[in-house]
Design an enzyme around this catalytic site. Structure first.
Site, mmCIF file in Angstrom:
data_model
loop_
_atom_site.group_PDB
_atom_site.id
_atom_site.type_symbol
_atom_site.label_atom_id
_atom_site.label_comp_id
_atom_site.label_asym_id
_atom_site.label_seq_id
_atom_site.Cartn_x
_atom_site.Cartn_y
_atom_site.Cartn_z
ATOM 1 N N ASN A 4 -5.967 -0.915 6.880
ATOM 2 C CA ASN A 4 -6.366 -1.070 8.283
ATOM 3 C C ASN A 4 -7.658 -0.351 8.640
ATOM 4 O O ASN A 4 -8.265 -0.637 9.666
ATOM 5 C CB ASN A 4 -5.222 -0.662 9.200
ATOM 6 N N GLU A 32 0.874 -1.166 0.000
ATOM 7 C CA GLU A 32 0.000 0.000 0.000
ATOM 8 C C GLU A 32 0.918 1.225 0.000
ATOM 9 O O GLU A 32 1.740 1.388 0.905
ATOM 10 C CB GLU A 32 -0.853 -0.055 1.279
HETATM 11 N N1 CAA Z 1 8.339 -17.117 3.934
HETATM 12 C C1 CAA Z 1 8.252 -17.746 2.758
HETATM 13 N N2 CAA Z 1 7.172 -18.452 2.365
HETATM 14 C C2 CAA Z 1 6.149 -18.544 3.234
HETATM 15 C C3 CAA Z 1 6.162 -17.918 4.506
HETATM 16 C C4 CAA Z 1 7.319 -17.168 4.840
HETATM 17 N N3 CAA Z 1 7.437 -16.517 5.998
HETATM 18 N N4 CAA Z 1 4.987 -18.175 5.129
HETATM 19 C C5 CAA Z 1 4.260 -18.924 4.292
HETATM 20 N N5 CAA Z 1 4.962 -19.169 3.152
HETATM 21 C C6 CAA Z 1 4.510 -19.864 1.962
HETATM 22 C C7 CAA Z 1 4.402 -21.337 2.162
HETATM 23 O O1 CAA Z 1 5.633 -21.989 1.939
HETATM 24 C C8 CAA Z 1 3.367 -21.720 1.128
HETATM 25 O O2 CAA Z 1 3.964 -21.763 -0.173
HETATM 26 P P1 CAA Z 1 3.316 -22.601 -1.411
HETATM 27 O O3 CAA Z 1 1.992 -21.952 -1.729
HETATM 28 O O4 CAA Z 1 4.319 -22.450 -2.488
HETATM 29 O O5 CAA Z 1 3.148 -23.983 -0.890
HETATM 30 C C9 CAA Z 1 2.410 -20.531 1.153
HETATM 31 O O6 CAA Z 1 3.181 -19.436 1.663
HETATM 32 C C10 CAA Z 1 1.231 -20.761 2.055
HETATM 33 O O7 CAA Z 1 1.712 -21.091 3.371
HETATM 34 P P2 CAA Z 1 1.227 -22.332 4.249
HETATM 35 O O8 CAA Z 1 0.822 -23.468 3.368
HETATM 36 O O9 CAA Z 1 2.211 -22.581 5.341
HETATM 37 O O10 CAA Z 1 -0.009 -21.798 5.039
HETATM 38 P P3 CAA Z 1 -1.351 -21.216 4.526
HETATM 39 O O11 CAA Z 1 -1.767 -21.732 3.206
HETATM 40 O O12 CAA Z 1 -2.246 -21.384 5.684
HETATM 41 O O13 CAA Z 1 -1.017 -19.662 4.339
HETATM 42 C C11 CAA Z 1 -0.798 -17.454 5.092
HETATM 43 C C12 CAA Z 1 -0.460 -18.905 5.358
HETATM 44 C C13 CAA Z 1 -0.103 -16.985 3.823
HETATM 45 C C14 CAA Z 1 -0.319 -16.660 6.279
HETATM 46 C C15 CAA Z 1 -2.354 -17.355 4.891
HETATM 47 O O14 CAA Z 1 -3.011 -17.951 5.955
HETATM 48 C C16 CAA Z 1 -2.837 -15.934 4.756
HETATM 49 O O15 CAA Z 1 -2.784 -15.348 3.679
HETATM 50 N N6 CAA Z 1 -3.340 -15.359 5.862
HETATM 51 C C17 CAA Z 1 -3.784 -13.986 5.894
HETATM 52 C C18 CAA Z 1 -2.597 -13.076 6.051
HETATM 53 C C19 CAA Z 1 -2.980 -11.649 6.101
HETATM 54 O O16 CAA Z 1 -4.136 -11.252 6.069
HETATM 55 N N7 CAA Z 1 -1.967 -10.784 6.205
HETATM 56 C C20 CAA Z 1 -2.164 -9.376 6.312
HETATM 57 C C21 CAA Z 1 -2.105 -8.989 7.747
HETATM 58 S S1 CAA Z 1 -2.401 -7.289 7.942
HETATM 59 C C22 CAA Z 1 -0.927 -6.588 7.765
HETATM 60 O O17 CAA Z 1 0.111 -7.185 7.644
HETATM 61 C C23 CAA Z 1 -0.928 -5.115 7.741
HETATM 62 C C24 CAA Z 1 -0.984 -4.407 8.985
HETATM 63 O O18 CAA Z 1 -0.732 -3.221 8.940
HETATM 64 C C25 CAA Z 1 -1.380 -4.984 10.274
#
Ligand code: CAA
Length: 283
Positions: free
Chosen positions: A190, A152
């Protein structure tokens, strides 16, 4: 503008993630924090994340080592003077951020853009701490940074179009998709996400459902990848509370009042995954 060296202030979960994606795009990164221990933890996050990518066969070990080799760490903020673009990703505390910006303004030459990864503090207020408000901008990454596609880009009232364009292009270079937001509390992300999380906490507080049921409704009913309470634990409950306070203070509208249960959890030190306990318990 050719950005060869990217400076990152802060090596927590956001700072280290930002350093990682920058280094993966081929730029050199200088990552700064106040203690070497914090930098070591940040480098640990980066290694773990890269190893995950290598394990998936999406990166070679040689490339991983090259990425790691592009990141240097320092406890001296003055080293940010070597960077072509600096982003601040320190803790979400206004006074800490203002102090960092005042110091960066002294350290970096006037042509350097100073970005902030703040999740809700007004960009204009941060910019006003410097003598280069036209070169101050929000470059807001999402957690986990290596996975989430969005940046963003937030323009303060004084941010120049050139600063915006450089930041937009840099976000794309880092493999992200940017979206432009104007400088209102919480920006776009947010302003919408945090009231949803806060409402989920109210639902828990009022006994409308268990933590599992609230999360299941949003995951399976609305196709969200995580439920709002799980997501709050991932973001950090202290960060969620700080953002709700910023929305509440900024708009003076009671619809943004943080749920008292959220405040109670934060006061108890139950900050989510990072402390092993939030709405859920972690190993
Ligand atoms: N580094 C590298 N790769 C990662 C990783 C990391 N730290 N974490 C996850 N991955 C990868 C995994 O290896 C996996 O890769 P493939 O698709 O190639 O297999 C993929 O990401 C998905 O991970 P998982 O299978 O372990 O787990 P998941 O499918 O449950 O996804 C998640 C995990 C990506 C966190 C998902 O649950 C998600 O998108 N959650 C929502 C996250 C979100 O909303 N974030 C925004 C928060 S708000 C913010 O950040 C802003 C603020 O100001 C507060």
């Amino acid at each position: 503008m050719d950005i060869k060296t990217y400076g990152v202030v802060g090596s927590g979960q956001m700072g280290s993630g930002i350093a990682q994606v920058a280094a993966m795009s081929g730029v050199d990164v200088i990552m700064n924090d106040i203690k070497q221990d914090f930098l070591d933890v940040g480098m640990g996050y980066i290694k773990k994340s890269l190893e995950r990518i290598v394990k998936k066969g999406k990166m070679t070990e040689a490339d991983m080592n090259a990425v790691l080799g592009r990141i240097t760490t320092t406890v001296d903020l003055k080293d940010m003077g070597k960077a072509d673009y600096v982003i601040e990703a320190a803790t979400e505390n206004e006074e800490i951020k203002y102090d960092i910006f005042r110091r960066l303004d002294e350290i970096c030459t006037p042509d350097i853009i100073l970005g902030t990864n703040t999740s809700s503090i007004p960009i204009g207020r941060i910019a006003a701490e410097t003598k280069r408000p036209e070169k101050v901008i929000g470059m807001h990454f999402m957690h986990p940074v290596p996975v989430m596609k969005l940046v963003e880009v937030i323009c303060g009232i004084a941010t120049s179009e050139e600063t915006f364009q450089v930041t937009w292009d840099l976000s794309e270079k880092f493999g992200k998709t940017p979206a432009r937001a104007n400088d209102f509390p919480g920006f776009i992300s947010n302003r919408i996400l945090m009231p949803m999380i806060n409402e989920a906490v109210f639902a828990l507080f009022q006994g409308i459902g268990s933590r599992e049921d609230i999360d299941t409704v949003m995951k399976l009913g609305m196709n969200h990848p995580m439920g709002p309470l799980e997501l709050a634990d991932l973001i950090g409950l202290d960060t969620c509370l700080a953002i709700m306070e910023t929305l509440h203070d900024g708009f003076k509208d009671s619809k943004y009042r943080p749920c008292s249960l959220l405040r109670k959890y934060v006061e108890a030190g139950w900050l989510g995954r990072k402390t092993g306990r939030g709405f859920y318990e972690y190993e």
